[in-house]
Design an enzyme around this catalytic site. Sequence first.
Site, short mmCIF file in Angstrom:
data_model
loop_
_atom_site.label_atom_id
_atom_site.label_comp_id
_atom_site.label_asym_id
_atom_site.label_seq_id
_atom_site.Cartn_x
_atom_site.Cartn_y
_atom_site.Cartn_z
N GLU A 34 -9.61 -1.52 5.04
CA GLU A 34 -10.34 -1.22 6.27
C GLU A 34 -11.59 -2.11 6.36
O GLU A 34 -12.03 -2.69 5.36
CB GLU A 34 -10.74 0.26 6.27
CG GLU A 34 -9.55 1.22 6.26
CD GLU A 34 -8.85 1.36 7.62
OE1 GLU A 34 -8.85 0.40 8.40
OE2 GLU A 34 -8.29 2.45 7.87
N ASN B 5 -7.92 -2.68 14.13
CA ASN B 5 -9.30 -2.92 13.70
C ASN B 5 -9.40 -4.08 12.70
O ASN B 5 -10.43 -4.27 12.07
CB ASN B 5 -9.90 -1.65 13.09
CG ASN B 5 -9.19 -1.20 11.81
OD1 ASN B 5 -8.27 -1.86 11.34
ND2 ASN B 5 -9.63 -0.08 11.25
N ASP C 47 0.82 -1.21 0.00
CA ASP C 47 0.00 0.00 0.00
C ASP C 47 0.85 1.27 0.00
O ASP C 47 2.08 1.21 0.16
CB ASP C 47 -0.96 -0.01 1.20
CG ASP C 47 -0.29 -0.43 2.51
OD1 ASP C 47 0.95 -0.49 2.55
OD2 ASP C 47 -1.02 -0.69 3.48
N HIS D 199 -7.53 -4.53 9.96
CA HIS D 199 -7.17 -4.29 8.56
C HIS D 199 -5.86 -4.97 8.18
O HIS D 199 -4.98 -5.15 9.02
CB HIS D 199 -7.16 -2.79 8.20
CG HIS D 199 -6.01 -1.98 8.70
ND1 HIS D 199 -6.16 -0.88 9.51
CD2 HIS D 199 -4.68 -2.07 8.48
CE1 HIS D 199 -4.98 -0.34 9.76
NE2 HIS D 199 -4.06 -1.05 9.16
C1 GLP Z 1 -0.56 0.22 8.75
C2 GLP Z 1 -0.22 -0.56 7.46
C3 GLP Z 1 -0.48 -2.03 7.60
C4 GLP Z 1 0.04 -2.47 8.95
C5 GLP Z 1 -0.80 -1.88 10.04
C6 GLP Z 1 -0.28 -2.15 11.46
O1 GLP Z 1 -1.45 1.22 8.62
N1 GLP Z 1 -0.87 -0.07 6.28
O2 GLP Z 1 0.16 -2.73 6.53
O3 GLP Z 1 -0.03 -3.87 9.06
O4 GLP Z 1 -1.09 -0.52 9.84
O5 GLP Z 1 0.84 -1.38 11.73
P1 GLP Z 1 1.84 -1.73 12.91
O6 GLP Z 1 2.54 -2.97 12.50
O7 GLP Z 1 2.77 -0.56 13.01
O8 GLP Z 1 1.01 -1.93 14.13
#
Ligand code: GLP
Length: 264
Positions: free
Chosen positions: A147, A140, A71, A142
Amino acid sequence: MENQMEIVILPDSAEVGRVAASVIADVVARKPDGALGLATGSSPLAIYDELARRAAAGELDFSRMRGFALDEYVGLDYAHPESYHAVIDRTVTKPLGMDPELVSVPDGLAQDVPAACAAYEAAIDAAGGIDVQILGIGANGHIGFNEPTSSLASRTRIKTLTPKTRADNARFFDSPEAVPTHCVTQGLGTILRARRLVLVAQGEAKAEAIAAAVEGPVSASCPASVLQLHEHATVVIDEGAASRLHNADYYRYTWANKPEWQRY
Ligand code: GLP
């Protein structure tokens, strides 16, 4: 052909990184010109640290591997240190010794976003598909930036970030308002096409999302639950992230008794 969803519960983040890295290393060793699906966020950093260590020790060669990030924010300059172009370059491409020419990140600055999304899907297909996709998980549920209520069949497209995700990611920006409102993300249908999925999570803040993803119904309300539809998904988590699972003892027992013949 493997047919399993494997839940691996480990004592700490470094162990999570080591075991998840072994899954990736196995693919790189068997197919040195294959394609890795790359995730940003803090969760996979332990994987990249371990893979960088093995690359530096000469155990793994990433120079011919392709990479496709999940992404990118829309409208954020790639020179911004928190653009996923910059994050992937800093945390993956350079430390693993990948060829920047072979690493792709969705185009968040395209004039024609739908065309850029279609081109991204085509590039993944042209590379022969993704051999192993690394995933984190949002609080959440995702994955990528899919989302809740994302179509389980979705492909790469523009999405609106939830206020919760923007708040979670505000720590990387000067102010909460500076977090972009939109993103381009591989879809859940795109992710399902990868040959292998490895999702990592650490800490109690992820416990509810992990329980919903692994033991809840397959539902767009928890996008990560789509992993239950994949034929070979591995979920590698620490005790904190495992703390809401009902069947944790069974997963520990399964891992402790993993047969020799069953690869990572
Ligand atoms: C972000 C990314 C995801 C990631 C998630 C959790 O927004 N787009 O790919 O898995 O949120 O992030 P973190 O690993 O820092 O908790």
